[in-house]
Design an enzyme around this catalytic site. Structure first.
Site, PDB file in Angstrom:
ATOM      1  CG  HIS A  97      -8.740  -2.895  -2.463  1.00 52.94           C
ATOM      2  ND1 HIS A  97      -9.680  -2.215  -3.213  1.00 52.94           N
ATOM      3  CD2 HIS A  97      -8.575  -2.171  -1.328  1.00 52.94           C
ATOM      4  CE1 HIS A  97     -10.051  -1.117  -2.560  1.00 52.94           C
ATOM      5  NE2 HIS A  97      -9.402  -1.073  -1.416  1.00 52.94           N
TER       6      HIS A  97
ATOM      7  CG  ASP B 171      -2.063   0.994   1.106  1.00 51.53           C
ATOM      8  OD1 ASP B 171      -3.219   0.556   0.994  1.00 51.53           O
ATOM      9  OD2 ASP B 171      -1.795   2.218   1.104  1.00 51.53           O
TER      10      ASP B 171
ATOM     11  CG  HIS C  15      -6.999  -2.749   3.076  1.00 55.01           C
ATOM     12  ND1 HIS C  15      -6.246  -1.603   2.907  1.00 55.01           N
ATOM     13  CD2 HIS C  15      -8.186  -2.502   2.494  1.00 55.01           C
ATOM     14  CE1 HIS C  15      -6.970  -0.702   2.255  1.00 55.01           C
ATOM     15  NE2 HIS C  15      -8.151  -1.216   1.990  1.00 55.01           N
TER      16      HIS C  15
HETATM   17  P1  5GP Z   1      -9.762   1.560   0.223  1.00 55.78           P
HETATM   18  O1  5GP Z   1      -9.836   2.879   0.942  1.00 55.78           O
HETATM   19  O2  5GP Z   1     -10.416   1.640  -1.132  1.00 55.78           O
HETATM   20  O3  5GP Z   1     -10.222   0.387   1.036  1.00 55.78           O
HETATM   21  O4  5GP Z   1      -8.221   1.292  -0.009  1.00 55.78           O
HETATM   22  C1  5GP Z   1      -7.506   1.825  -1.060  1.00 55.78           C
HETATM   23  C2  5GP Z   1      -6.046   1.731  -0.694  1.00 55.78           C
HETATM   24  O5  5GP Z   1      -5.282   1.945  -1.867  1.00 55.78           O
HETATM   25  C3  5GP Z   1      -5.584   2.781   0.318  1.00 55.78           C
HETATM   26  O6  5GP Z   1      -5.048   2.126   1.467  1.00 55.78           O
HETATM   27  C4  5GP Z   1      -4.537   3.589  -0.431  1.00 55.78           C
HETATM   28  O7  5GP Z   1      -3.452   3.965   0.381  1.00 55.78           O
HETATM   29  C5  5GP Z   1      -4.120   2.641  -1.543  1.00 55.78           C
HETATM   30  N1  5GP Z   1      -3.671   3.291  -2.753  1.00 55.78           N
HETATM   31  C6  5GP Z   1      -4.302   4.317  -3.396  1.00 55.78           C
HETATM   32  N2  5GP Z   1      -3.620   4.665  -4.503  1.00 55.78           N
HETATM   33  C7  5GP Z   1      -2.538   3.830  -4.564  1.00 55.78           C
HETATM   34  C8  5GP Z   1      -1.466   3.706  -5.499  1.00 55.78           C
HETATM   35  O8  5GP Z   1      -1.357   4.426  -6.502  1.00 55.78           O
HETATM   36  N3  5GP Z   1      -0.546   2.738  -5.230  1.00 55.78           N
HETATM   37  C9  5GP Z   1      -0.625   1.924  -4.127  1.00 55.78           C
HETATM   38  N4  5GP Z   1       0.346   1.022  -3.958  1.00 55.78           N
HETATM   39  N5  5GP Z   1      -1.646   2.014  -3.249  1.00 55.78           N
HETATM   40  C10 5GP Z   1      -2.574   2.958  -3.456  1.00 55.78           C
END
Ligand code: 5GP
Ligand code: ZN
Length: 112
Positions: free
Chosen positions: A98, A29, A100
């Site tokens: 996704h 992440d 985590h």
């Molecule tokens: P969500 O909030 O959708 O459950 O999680 C999305 C995750 O994607 C977040 O933890 C954020 O830090 C990660 N993320 C967003 N953009 C990028 C990126 O460009 N590269 C990586 N490696 N992680 C990302």
């Protein structure tokens, strides 16, 4: 194709690979919330866990297996968390399913 994680899966946007196979890709992440914070995504685009059906059962099992395999490889035997944010109220910010995988420190319950 405008999906951020599809671009990461295809390598159009760089990421730090942690694990990959024919069904999934796992990468660090970009904004880690724990010493280990890995995202496990299916190679095929699915908006969210809410959009899966009976045809995805094997894939979903595979994603959880991959997360746990990574946890074992990273030595997270003391405990870790596998989290899926689904939709607006859960704070899902990227509309590509996704998992985590978070570990390496004690974590509070319940999450906010
Ligand atoms: P969500 O909030 O959708 O459950 O999680 C999305 C995750 O994607 C977040 O933890 C954020 O830090 C990660 N993320 C967003 N953009 C990028 C990126 O460009 N590269 C990586 N490696 N992680 C990302
Ligand atoms: Zn996608």
């Amino acid at each position: 194709m405008s999906c951020l994680f599809c671009k990461i899966v295809e390598g159009a946007i760089p990421s730090t690979a942690v694990y990959q196979d024919e069904l999934c890709y796992a990468f660090a992440d970009i904004n880690p919330k724990a010493p280990v914070h890995v995202l496990v995504v299916p190679r095929a685009h699915i908006d969210s866990l809410h959009d899966t059906g009976a045809n995805h059962r094997a894939l979903l099992g595979h994603l959880f297996w991959a997360a746990t395999e990574i946890a074992r490889q990273k030595g997270l035997g003391q405990g870790y968390r596998v989290v899926v944010n689904i939709g607006e109220h859960a704070g899902q910010s990227v509309d590509h399913l996704h998992l985590h995988l978070m570990g390496g420190r004690p974590m509070a319950w319940p999450p906010g």
